[in-house]
Scaffold this motif. Structure first.
Motif, mmCIF file in Angstrom:
data_model
loop_
_atom_site.group_PDB
_atom_site.id
_atom_site.type_symbol
_atom_site.label_atom_id
_atom_site.label_comp_id
_atom_site.label_asym_id
_atom_site.label_seq_id
_atom_site.Cartn_x
_atom_site.Cartn_y
_atom_site.Cartn_z
ATOM 1 N N MET A 255 32.899 -9.055 -42.278
ATOM 2 C CA MET A 255 33.703 -8.659 -41.129
ATOM 3 C C MET A 255 33.025 -7.553 -40.327
ATOM 4 N N LEU A 256 32.354 -6.637 -41.008
ATOM 5 C CA LEU A 256 31.620 -5.590 -40.298
ATOM 6 C C LEU A 256 30.497 -6.198 -39.457
ATOM 7 N N GLN A 257 29.798 -7.160 -40.010
ATOM 8 C CA GLN A 257 28.732 -7.832 -39.267
ATOM 9 C C GLN A 257 29.302 -8.594 -38.073
ATOM 10 N N MET A 258 30.491 -9.153 -38.246
ATOM 11 C CA MET A 258 31.155 -9.844 -37.139
ATOM 12 C C MET A 258 31.411 -8.874 -35.994
ATOM 13 N N TRP A 259 31.966 -7.687 -36.312
ATOM 14 C CA TRP A 259 32.250 -6.711 -35.267
ATOM 15 C C TRP A 259 30.970 -6.189 -34.628
ATOM 16 N N GLN A 260 29.911 -6.049 -35.406
ATOM 17 C CA GLN A 260 28.642 -5.613 -34.835
ATOM 18 C C GLN A 260 28.134 -6.630 -33.819
ATOM 19 N N SER A 261 28.278 -7.902 -34.148
ATOM 20 C CA SER A 261 27.870 -8.953 -33.223
ATOM 21 C C SER A 261 28.722 -8.930 -31.958
ATOM 22 N N ILE A 262 30.019 -8.694 -32.122
ATOM 23 C CA ILE A 262 30.946 -8.670 -30.992
ATOM 24 C C ILE A 262 30.703 -7.467 -30.091
ATOM 25 N N LEU A 263 30.386 -6.315 -30.689
ATOM 26 C CA LEU A 263 30.252 -5.069 -29.928
ATOM 27 C C LEU A 263 28.834 -4.806 -29.434
ATOM 28 N N ALA A 264 27.863 -5.539 -29.954
ATOM 29 C CA ALA A 264 26.456 -5.295 -29.611
ATOM 30 C C ALA A 264 26.153 -5.292 -28.111
ATOM 31 N N PRO A 265 26.805 -6.132 -27.289
ATOM 32 C CA PRO A 265 26.502 -6.095 -25.853
ATOM 33 C C PRO A 265 26.853 -4.768 -25.186
ATOM 34 N N PHE A 266 27.700 -3.949 -25.839
ATOM 35 C CA PHE A 266 28.147 -2.701 -25.229
ATOM 36 C C PHE A 266 27.572 -1.449 -25.897
ATOM 37 N N ILE A 267 27.047 -1.586 -27.104
ATOM 38 C CA ILE A 267 26.545 -0.428 -27.838
ATOM 39 C C ILE A 267 25.152 -0.749 -28.359
ATOM 40 N N GLN A 268 24.153 -0.100 -27.800
ATOM 41 C CA GLN A 268 22.772 -0.405 -28.160
ATOM 42 C C GLN A 268 22.277 0.413 -29.358
ATOM 43 N N ASP A 269 22.775 1.618 -29.506
ATOM 44 C CA ASP A 269 22.347 2.460 -30.615
ATOM 45 C C ASP A 269 22.846 1.878 -31.939
ATOM 46 N N THR A 270 21.947 1.660 -32.881
ATOM 47 C CA THR A 270 22.282 0.979 -34.135
ATOM 48 C C THR A 270 23.328 1.732 -34.948
ATOM 49 N N GLU A 271 23.153 3.031 -35.094
ATOM 50 C CA GLU A 271 24.094 3.819 -35.894
ATOM 51 C C GLU A 271 25.462 3.899 -35.233
ATOM 52 N N GLN A 272 25.482 4.036 -33.927
ATOM 53 C CA GLN A 272 26.753 4.051 -33.201
ATOM 54 C C GLN A 272 27.472 2.701 -33.336
ATOM 55 N N LEU A 273 26.685 1.631 -33.269
ATOM 56 C CA LEU A 273 27.252 0.290 -33.405
ATOM 57 C C LEU A 273 27.879 0.107 -34.786
ATOM 58 N N LYS A 274 27.191 0.550 -35.820
ATOM 59 C CA LYS A 274 27.726 0.433 -37.179
ATOM 60 C C LYS A 274 29.007 1.238 -37.336
ATOM 61 N N ARG A 275 29.001 2.441 -36.786
ATOM 62 C CA ARG A 275 30.180 3.306 -36.915
ATOM 63 C C ARG A 275 31.374 2.734 -36.168
#
Length: 211
Positions: free
Chosen positions: A143-163
């Protein structure tokens, strides 16, 4: 209840074997729409799937193993569906801002859960009764990976995306799972959606909470 390891006796490497295992899972889900898992005998699952009882034990050592695998597939299918919907939003409306984008995604997710409310209520309950910590972590990571995929177009920083992904999952999963565990026939979905949006807005506009 003790959380046993999932024990799949025969891995479905051949297409026919895979179809048989999927038929058992599909039959269990169909029955789970009608009543709780503890009221569904293995014989009824096999009859609905059109296979013998012996075939069941070629793939699973007990009903709990079928349940655990079915839960995982249910969560995985939901995650893939939500990702597909989210990515379609980006293609159709490339100028969407993050808060509106998340609102549309969450609204769609809640609609899908509400449409199968009893099944989801049973899934959350069985997840606590059957899944061991390793299986739970595997589903949670998916589920975390799903949200990372969904949010990736808006958040480029890897650590921010994970958080951000972690906190969105905490809010959505927490609100929905706790609600349906306590009240399987819950009916105030608009209020629940509003409360989820309120907490998501805190994440989006408060950088201290997000990062």
């Amino acid at each position: 209840m003790k959380n046993p390891e999932i024990q799949v006796r025969r891995k479905p490497r051949q297409s026919r074997a895979k179809l048989t295992q999927e038929a058992l899972q599909d039959s269990f889900v169909r029955l789970l729409h009608e009543r709780s898992a503890n009221k569904i005998p293995i014989r009824e699952v096999t009859d609905l799937a059109g296979v013998g009882l012996g075939t069941f034990y070629e793939y699973f050592s007990k009903k709990e193993d079928l349940i655990a695998l079915t839960i995982y597939r249910h969560v995985k299918n939901n995650a893939e569906d939500l990702k597909t919907y989210a990515h379609s939003l980006i293609k159709l409306s490339p100028n969407l801002v993050l808060d509106n984008y998340l609102k549309l995604v969450i609204h769609y997710q809640l609609e899908q859960i509400q449409a199968q409310q009893f099944l989801w209520a049973q899934t959350f309950l069985l997840e606590r009764q059957i899944s061991n910590i390793e299986s739970y972590r595997k589903s949670y990571e998916m589920m975390l990976q799903m949200w990372q995929s969904i949010l990736a177009p808006f958040i480029q920083d890897t650590e921010q995306l994970k958080r951000m992904s972690l906190n969105v999952q905490r809010i959505c999963y927490g609100f929905v799972s706790q609600t349906l565990l306590v009240e399987p026939e819950f009916g105030q979905w608009k209020i629940l959606e509003r409360d989820i949006f309120h907490n998501l807005n805190n994440l989006i506009f408060n950088k201290n909470l997000l990062f």
